[in-house]
Structure formats: structure tokens, C-alpha cells
Design a protein around this motif. Structure first.
Motif, PDB file in Angstrom:
ATOM      1  N   UNK A 196     -17.661  27.003  34.176  1.00 40.91           N
ATOM      2  CA  UNK A 196     -18.087  27.627  32.912  1.00 40.91           C
ATOM      3  C   UNK A 196     -18.483  26.557  31.895  1.00 40.91           C
ATOM      4  N   UNK A 197     -17.680  25.507  31.796  1.00 40.82           N
ATOM      5  CA  UNK A 197     -17.964  24.411  30.865  1.00 40.82           C
ATOM      6  C   UNK A 197     -19.288  23.724  31.228  1.00 40.82           C
ATOM      7  N   UNK A 198     -19.509  23.485  32.523  1.00 40.83           N
ATOM      8  CA  UNK A 198     -20.746  22.832  32.969  1.00 40.83           C
ATOM      9  C   UNK A 198     -21.962  23.727  32.735  1.00 40.83           C
ATOM     10  N   UNK A 199     -21.809  25.023  32.924  1.00 44.43           N
ATOM     11  CA  UNK A 199     -22.926  25.940  32.673  1.00 44.43           C
ATOM     12  C   UNK A 199     -23.338  25.907  31.208  1.00 44.43           C
ATOM     13  N   UNK A 200     -22.360  25.863  30.308  1.00 47.70           N
ATOM     14  CA  UNK A 200     -22.664  25.787  28.870  1.00 47.70           C
ATOM     15  C   UNK A 200     -23.322  24.452  28.522  1.00 47.70           C
ATOM     16  N   UNK A 201     -22.803  23.375  29.125  1.00 49.16           N
ATOM     17  CA  UNK A 201     -23.374  22.054  28.877  1.00 49.16           C
ATOM     18  C   UNK A 201     -24.794  21.955  29.437  1.00 49.16           C
ATOM     19  N   UNK A 202     -25.049  22.616  30.551  1.00 46.82           N
ATOM     20  CA  UNK A 202     -26.392  22.622  31.133  1.00 46.82           C
ATOM     21  C   UNK A 202     -27.378  23.275  30.179  1.00 46.82           C
ATOM     22  N   UNK A 203     -26.989  24.377  29.576  1.00 45.06           N
ATOM     23  CA  UNK A 203     -27.867  25.060  28.616  1.00 45.06           C
ATOM     24  C   UNK A 203     -28.195  24.133  27.452  1.00 45.06           C
ATOM     25  N   UNK A 204     -27.180  23.434  26.948  1.00 49.33           N
ATOM     26  CA  UNK A 204     -27.420  22.495  25.838  1.00 49.33           C
ATOM     27  C   UNK A 204     -28.364  21.376  26.276  1.00 49.33           C
ATOM     28  N   UNK A 205     -28.166  20.845  27.458  1.00 49.26           N
ATOM     29  CA  UNK A 205     -29.009  19.755  27.964  1.00 49.26           C
ATOM     30  C   UNK A 205     -30.452  20.230  28.147  1.00 49.26           C
ATOM     31  N   UNK A 206     -30.611  21.454  28.638  1.00 50.55           N
ATOM     32  CA  UNK A 206     -31.953  22.000  28.810  1.00 50.55           C
ATOM     33  C   UNK A 206     -32.655  22.164  27.464  1.00 50.55           C
ATOM     34  N   UNK A 207     -31.925  22.618  26.461  1.00 51.80           N
ATOM     35  CA  UNK A 207     -32.512  22.832  25.132  1.00 51.80           C
ATOM     36  C   UNK A 207     -32.959  21.522  24.490  1.00 51.80           C
ATOM     37  N   UNK A 208     -32.214  20.463  24.757  1.00 53.13           N
ATOM     38  CA  UNK A 208     -32.541  19.168  24.143  1.00 53.13           C
ATOM     39  C   UNK A 208     -33.440  18.310  25.020  1.00 53.13           C
ATOM     40  N   UNK A 235     -31.078  13.732  32.350  1.00 55.41           N
ATOM     41  CA  UNK A 235     -29.897  13.137  32.987  1.00 55.41           C
ATOM     42  C   UNK A 235     -28.688  14.046  32.801  1.00 55.41           C
ATOM     43  N   UNK A 236     -28.553  14.631  31.624  1.00 56.06           N
ATOM     44  CA  UNK A 236     -27.464  15.573  31.364  1.00 56.06           C
ATOM     45  C   UNK A 236     -27.578  16.816  32.230  1.00 56.06           C
ATOM     46  N   UNK A 237     -28.806  17.310  32.412  1.00 54.70           N
ATOM     47  CA  UNK A 237     -29.022  18.463  33.286  1.00 54.70           C
ATOM     48  C   UNK A 237     -28.574  18.156  34.707  1.00 54.70           C
ATOM     49  N   UNK A 238     -28.988  16.996  35.211  1.00 56.48           N
ATOM     50  CA  UNK A 238     -28.635  16.606  36.585  1.00 56.48           C
ATOM     51  C   UNK A 238     -27.123  16.487  36.749  1.00 56.48           C
ATOM     52  N   UNK A 239     -26.464  15.914  35.753  1.00 56.26           N
ATOM     53  CA  UNK A 239     -25.002  15.765  35.815  1.00 56.26           C
ATOM     54  C   UNK A 239     -24.319  17.137  35.854  1.00 56.26           C
ATOM     55  N   UNK A 240     -24.763  18.057  35.007  1.00 57.97           N
ATOM     56  CA  UNK A 240     -24.134  19.380  34.963  1.00 57.97           C
ATOM     57  C   UNK A 240     -24.420  20.183  36.228  1.00 57.97           C
ATOM     58  N   UNK A 241     -25.625  20.050  36.777  1.00 52.75           N
ATOM     59  CA  UNK A 241     -25.943  20.738  38.029  1.00 52.75           C
ATOM     60  C   UNK A 241     -25.068  20.232  39.174  1.00 52.75           C
ATOM     61  N   UNK A 242     -24.768  18.952  39.173  1.00 49.20           N
ATOM     62  CA  UNK A 242     -23.880  18.383  40.196  1.00 49.20           C
ATOM     63  C   UNK A 242     -22.474  18.973  40.077  1.00 49.20           C
ATOM     64  N   UNK A 243     -21.987  19.076  38.844  1.00 52.72           N
ATOM     65  CA  UNK A 243     -20.661  19.674  38.613  1.00 52.72           C
ATOM     66  C   UNK A 243     -20.671  21.146  39.032  1.00 52.72           C
ATOM     67  N   UNK A 244     -21.714  21.866  38.676  1.00 47.03           N
ATOM     68  CA  UNK A 244     -21.819  23.286  39.031  1.00 47.03           C
ATOM     69  C   UNK A 244     -21.785  23.454  40.544  1.00 47.03           C
TER      70      UNK A 244
END
Length: 117
Positions: free
Chosen positions: A68-80, A84-93
């Protein structure tokens, strides 16, 4: 109304692409009681299979919270536009999803009783 249950233990159903993970093979069959020529012992009968929408098989709270935390962080990374942040969150997901969709569940992690509805 009659009822039969089944559970094939650690045997798993592995769905095809694009789905990942495994699913337990357990369920409940409800059937009409009948007698004579209307009973289940005679003829062919339709079977309706319904699978719930929750594909997770293991009640791993740590993995669910991290997912859940990674999904929220992915949305933030996509918006900005943070690739690199997107890739990190996708790996966690992916990693947490593997834990939630494992079968059988890891030691100490209870299975979700999804076959009961």
C-alpha cells in the motif's frame, strides 16, 4: 441444499500471463438436494464457478502495508516525473505482491480463507 468442500492443500493453480502468483485450490460446492431422477446421481449438471476478486492468498500484514505504501509512493513519483522513484516503487510492489500471492504461504503467515467467501 447440499454442500461439499474441497481443499487440495499445497497444490496451487498458476494463472497464465499477465497474472502473477499462485492460488490455492479450495472451495465450496452448493448443490440442490433431489431425489429420484432429479438427484445429482443421474445425468449431467451445470457448474458455476465464481472466484472472488481478492487474489491474495496469504494474510501477510507486513507485505500488505508495504504494498500500500509503495502504491502511494508510485503515484507521487508518476506525478512528479521521477522515473527512478517509479522503478523503485514498482520493484517493491512486485516483491510484496509475490509474498501476498504465494502458495503455500511462508512459515508463520496464515492463509486467507478465501474459499469461504
Amino acid at each position: 441444499m447440499g454442500k461439499a468442500t474441497y481443499n487440495l492443500g499445497s497444490l496451487a493453480f498458476v494463472p497464465g500471463d499477465p497474472y502473477k502468483g499462485k492460488s490455492e485450490i479450495a472451495g465450496v460446492v452448493h448443490y440442490p438436494n433431489g431425489s429420484g431422477s432429479k438427484g445429482l446421481a443421474h445425468g449431467r449438471h451445470s457448474l458455476i464457478v465464481m472466484q472472488h476478486g481478492l487474489w491474495a492468498t496469504c494474510a501477510d500484514r507486513v507485505a500488505q502495508n508495504a504494498l500500500t505504501k509503495a502504491q502511494r509512493a508510485l503515484i507521487r513519483a508518476e506525478r512528479t516525473g521521477d522515473k527512478a522513484g517509479e522503478a523503485k516503487q514498482l520493484e517493491i510492489i512486485d516483491k510484496m505482491s509475490e509474498r501476498l500471492w504465494a502458495w503455500p504461504c511462508r512459515a508463520g503467515i496464515p492463509p486467507l480463507p478465501s474459499s469461504s467467501g
